[in-house]
Write a protein that holds these residues in place. Sequence first.
Motif, mmCIF file in Angstrom:
data_model
loop_
_atom_site.group_PDB
_atom_site.id
_atom_site.type_symbol
_atom_site.label_atom_id
_atom_site.label_comp_id
_atom_site.label_asym_id
_atom_site.label_seq_id
_atom_site.Cartn_x
_atom_site.Cartn_y
_atom_site.Cartn_z
ATOM 1 N N VAL A 12 -7.031 46.377 88.148
ATOM 2 C CA VAL A 12 -7.406 44.972 88.052
ATOM 3 C C VAL A 12 -8.876 44.842 88.438
ATOM 4 O O VAL A 12 -9.373 45.588 89.300
ATOM 5 N N GLN A 13 -9.552 43.929 87.810
ATOM 6 C CA GLN A 13 -10.960 43.708 88.132
ATOM 7 C C GLN A 13 -11.101 42.929 89.442
ATOM 8 O O GLN A 13 -10.185 42.218 89.872
ATOM 9 N N ILE A 14 -12.232 43.083 90.053
ATOM 10 C CA ILE A 14 -12.541 42.361 91.289
ATOM 11 C C ILE A 14 -12.358 40.857 91.056
ATOM 12 O O ILE A 14 -12.824 40.322 90.055
ATOM 13 N N GLY A 16 -9.484 39.490 90.529
ATOM 14 C CA GLY A 16 -8.271 39.276 89.762
ATOM 15 C C GLY A 16 -7.023 39.188 90.626
ATOM 16 O O GLY A 16 -7.095 39.204 91.857
ATOM 17 N N SER A 17 -5.884 39.112 89.947
ATOM 18 C CA SER A 17 -4.598 38.964 90.629
ATOM 19 C C SER A 17 -3.577 39.956 90.088
ATOM 20 O O SER A 17 -3.660 40.378 88.928
ATOM 21 N N LEU A 18 -2.644 40.295 90.928
ATOM 22 C CA LEU A 18 -1.489 41.102 90.538
ATOM 23 C C LEU A 18 -0.286 40.600 91.305
ATOM 24 O O LEU A 18 -0.421 40.092 92.431
ATOM 25 N N ARG A 19 0.875 40.776 90.724
ATOM 26 C CA ARG A 19 2.111 40.504 91.447
ATOM 27 C C ARG A 19 2.950 41.772 91.470
ATOM 28 O O ARG A 19 3.319 42.295 90.416
ATOM 29 N N LEU A 20 3.198 42.240 92.668
ATOM 30 C CA LEU A 20 4.038 43.416 92.852
ATOM 31 C C LEU A 20 5.483 42.979 93.058
ATOM 32 O O LEU A 20 5.748 41.937 93.655
ATOM 33 N N SER A 21 6.384 43.808 92.568
ATOM 34 C CA SER A 21 7.806 43.559 92.746
ATOM 35 C C SER A 21 8.433 44.706 93.527
ATOM 36 O O SER A 21 8.009 45.857 93.409
ATOM 37 N N CYS A 22 9.445 44.358 94.292
ATOM 38 C CA CYS A 22 10.215 45.345 95.055
ATOM 39 C C CYS A 22 11.675 45.042 94.768
ATOM 40 O O CYS A 22 12.221 44.042 95.266
ATOM 41 N N ALA A 23 12.287 45.873 93.951
ATOM 42 C CA ALA A 23 13.665 45.641 93.537
ATOM 43 C C ALA A 23 14.601 46.600 94.255
ATOM 44 O O ALA A 23 14.303 47.792 94.381
ATOM 45 N N MET A 82 -0.832 38.869 94.895
ATOM 46 C CA MET A 82 -2.132 39.229 95.447
ATOM 47 C C MET A 82 -3.227 38.578 94.611
ATOM 48 O O MET A 82 -3.314 38.839 93.409
ATOM 49 N N ASN A 83 -4.020 37.757 95.239
ATOM 50 C CA ASN A 83 -5.093 37.034 94.556
ATOM 51 C C ASN A 83 -6.449 37.416 95.132
ATOM 52 O O ASN A 83 -6.538 37.986 96.227
ATOM 53 N N SER A 84 -7.488 37.096 94.391
ATOM 54 C CA SER A 84 -8.873 37.359 94.829
ATOM 55 C C SER A 84 -9.030 38.791 95.310
ATOM 56 O O SER A 84 -9.561 39.049 96.393
ATOM 57 N N LEU A 85 -8.575 39.700 94.498
ATOM 58 C CA LEU A 85 -8.542 41.102 94.913
ATOM 59 C C LEU A 85 -9.945 41.679 95.059
ATOM 60 O O LEU A 85 -10.875 41.331 94.316
ATOM 61 N N LEU A 114 0.625 52.083 92.692
ATOM 62 C CA LEU A 114 -0.819 52.162 92.923
ATOM 63 C C LEU A 114 -1.521 50.920 92.386
ATOM 64 O O LEU A 114 -1.305 50.514 91.234
ATOM 65 N N VAL A 115 -2.373 50.356 93.224
ATOM 66 C CA VAL A 115 -3.235 49.244 92.827
ATOM 67 C C VAL A 115 -4.677 49.700 92.929
ATOM 68 O O VAL A 115 -5.099 50.187 93.981
ATOM 69 N N THR A 116 -5.402 49.537 91.848
ATOM 70 C CA THR A 116 -6.818 49.909 91.825
ATOM 71 C C THR A 116 -7.631 48.672 91.466
ATOM 72 O O THR A 116 -7.404 48.058 90.422
ATOM 73 N N VAL A 117 -8.556 48.325 92.345
ATOM 74 C CA VAL A 117 -9.413 47.153 92.132
ATOM 75 C C VAL A 117 -10.847 47.635 91.950
ATOM 76 O O VAL A 117 -11.403 48.292 92.822
ATOM 77 N N SER A 118 -11.409 47.309 90.808
ATOM 78 C CA SER A 118 -12.759 47.800 90.515
ATOM 79 C C SER A 118 -13.422 46.890 89.506
ATOM 80 O O SER A 118 -12.779 46.051 88.869
#
Length: 119
Positions: A12-14, A16-23, A82-85, A114-118
Motif C-alpha cells: 500500500v502507498q504511504i 493509504g489504508s488496508l483492512r486485515l482479517s483474522c478468521a 489501518m488508515n494513514s499508513l 505481510l503489510v508493506t507501506v512504501s
Amino acid sequence: QTQLVESGGGFVQIGGSLRLSCAASGFTLTDYAIKWFRQAPGKEREEISCITRGGNANYADSLKGRFTISRDNAKNTVYLQMNSLKPEDTAVYYCAASTYCFQSSMAYWGKGTLVTVSS
C-alpha cells in the motif's frame, strides 16, 4: 482444524489504508479476546491492539486514531482497519487469541500477513 488465518495484507502507498482479517476455524472467536501483533524487520514483535469478548478495544498509544479493531461474531472474524499508513507500519501482522486482553500467553496464533507501506 483449529486455527487462525490472517488475510488482507499487501503493498500500500504511504497514506493509504488496508483492512486485515483474522478468521477462526475450529473454535468460536466469541469465546476469546483477540489481539493483533506486528513484527517489523529487525525488530521485536509488539502488541498493537486487543478486543475483548464483549467488544471493548484497546490500542498501543502510538496507533490510536489510525487503527481500529472490530469483530463480526456472525463471521467468526476480527478485523484491523489501518488508515494513514506510514512506512514504519511495514511489518508482518499476526492475530492471536487469549481469554483476556491482559493475558500474555495466547491460546492460538495465526501465521501472519505481510503489510508493506512504501511510495
